[in-house]
Design an enzyme around this catalytic site. Structure first.
Site, mmCIF file in Angstrom:
data_model
loop_
_atom_site.group_PDB
_atom_site.id
_atom_site.type_symbol
_atom_site.label_atom_id
_atom_site.label_comp_id
_atom_site.label_asym_id
_atom_site.label_seq_id
_atom_site.Cartn_x
_atom_site.Cartn_y
_atom_site.Cartn_z
ATOM 1 N N ARG A 221 2.399 11.449 -1.509
ATOM 2 C CA ARG A 221 1.232 12.265 -2.508
ATOM 3 C C ARG A 221 1.558 13.267 -3.894
ATOM 4 O O ARG A 221 2.164 13.594 -3.354
ATOM 5 C CB ARG A 221 -0.234 13.010 -2.119
ATOM 6 C CG ARG A 221 -0.904 11.937 -1.042
ATOM 7 C CD ARG A 221 -1.915 11.224 -1.820
ATOM 8 N NE ARG A 221 -2.638 10.428 -1.359
ATOM 9 C CZ ARG A 221 -2.711 9.368 -0.895
ATOM 10 N NH1 ARG A 221 -1.698 7.608 -1.382
ATOM 11 N NH2 ARG A 221 -3.870 8.341 -0.506
ATOM 12 N N HIS A 269 1.913 4.134 -8.408
ATOM 13 C CA HIS A 269 1.513 4.025 -7.017
ATOM 14 C C HIS A 269 0.814 2.448 -6.365
ATOM 15 O O HIS A 269 -0.073 2.066 -6.199
ATOM 16 C CB HIS A 269 -0.418 4.566 -6.827
ATOM 17 C CG HIS A 269 -0.851 5.166 -5.850
ATOM 18 N ND1 HIS A 269 -1.277 6.574 -6.043
ATOM 19 C CD2 HIS A 269 -0.594 4.303 -4.834
ATOM 20 C CE1 HIS A 269 -1.624 6.665 -4.292
ATOM 21 N NE2 HIS A 269 -1.075 5.525 -3.749
#
Ligand code: NAP
Ligand code: GLV
Length: 306
Positions: A221, A269
């Protein structure tokens, strides 16, 4: 069985996948929601969702990381939360990380620069026996990445919260363990969840413990990394490159210094995309087993945040 599907994106694809995986269920798609459901299937749901709908049995997060869901202020405290485990993501993560590790080891960034300059300059081969890859987070995805890298012959080190044994990997845990992993690591792969204990872990102090010339691959993350500290270490030459798939703010804002940094590779992502049908099949199997009176698989420890 009554279900509520509430996702920030791809509602139609999720609806189709769950309709196929649980053909007998009564499936409602937010905002068309009854006052009560047995299970909720969610990805970044709006906070009104849990204010309006009582979820009786469990909430299934349609992703591996539950950081966004655990931040929803209306999330009921007494309902178990499930997360995806692998569901087709591990294979993708292995591909992404192997590519980044090999690009670093084979100095592809240097050769690209030489090509731009029209220079023919073979470099001496790096010593693989001392080219260690360190993996922070040895869970479902980190362990799969380690297994995928093993045949390539790099020495591997892994770090987790609790001590773990993984064949072919030198494993460590705790603060001392992190120091040991960092000290000898040429490519640091971050596959930690974002939790109160891990946010901001990769700051200047931590990253500076990597040897000069090390590379960072962050696929966990964005908020695990302190972005200005990373930029400073790249600009000072302490770190050679960063391959970043996740960011503090997503989409990465226009004008962010990462976009055009010569030592940073940005992807949006995508290192391990959520596969609708594989994910729905996993969630459906778990829900069906639970509805028959079995235990729930994939439950998150909300106190730990993962
Ligand atoms: P997981 O199975 O829960 O593994 C998490 C690992 O992190 C475990 O090894 C755990 O240690 C370790 N860990 C957690 N807190 C720690 C701490 N404070 N100190 C040291 N180690 C700690 O999760 P996963 O399925 O592998 O997924 C990992 C993360 O990848 C997700 O949370 C998500 O953020 C990210 N992800 C990204 C993408 C993408 O496309 N970029 C896709 C999927 C997932 P223990 O083994 O001791 O529990
Ligand atoms: C994606 O980032 C996930 O957590 O599944």
């Amino acid at each position: 069985m009554r279900l509520l599907l509430a996702t920030a994106t791809h509602a139609q694809a999720w609806r189709d996948a769950f309709a196929a995986a649980l053909p007998g269920a009564e499936l409602h798609v937010w905002p068309d929601a009854p006052p009560e459901v047995d299970y909720a299937l969610v990805w970044k749901p709006p906070p009104e969702c849990f204010a309006r709908v009582r979820v009786r049995r469990a909430i299934a997060n349609l992703g591996a990381g539950v950081d966004a869901l655990l931040r929803v202020p209306t999330l009921p405290a007494d309902v178990p939360v499930l997360r995806l485990t692998d569901a087709g993501m591990a294979e993708q993560m292995v591909e992404y990380v192997a590519l980044a590790v090999l690009r670093a080891f084979r100095e592809q960034r240097e050769y690209a620069r030489q090509q731009r300059d029209g220079r023919w300059m073979p470099r001496p081969r790096l010593d693989k026996t001392s080219y260690r890859v360190g993996i922070l987070g040895m869970g479902v995805l980190g362990s799969a990445v380690a297994q995928g890298l093993l045949p390539l012959g790099f020495p591997l080190a892994g770090w987790s919260r609790r001590p773990r044994r993984v064949d072919g990997v030198a494993t460590w845990s705790g603060a001392d363990g992190l120091d040991r992993v960092l000290a000898g690591t040429c490519v640091l792969v971050c596959l930690l969840p974002s939790t109160p204990d891990t946010r901001g872990l990769l700051d200047r102090r931590t990253l500076a413990r990597l040897p000069r010339g090390a590379h960072l691959v962050n696929v966990g993350r964005g908020d695990l990394v302190v972005e200005p500290d990373l930029l400073a270490l790249l600009d000072e030459g302490h770190l050679a490159s960063a391959t970043l798939d996740v960011f503090d703010a997503e989409p990465l804002p226009a004008g962010h210094p990462f976009w055009h940094h010569p030592r940073i590779d940005v992807t949006p992502h995508v290192s391990a995309a959520t596969l609708f049908h594989a994910s729905a099949a996993q969630v459906a199997a778990r829900i069906a087993a639970h509805a028959r009176g079995g235990p729930l698989d994939g439950v998150v420890d909300r106190a730990l945040g993962y």
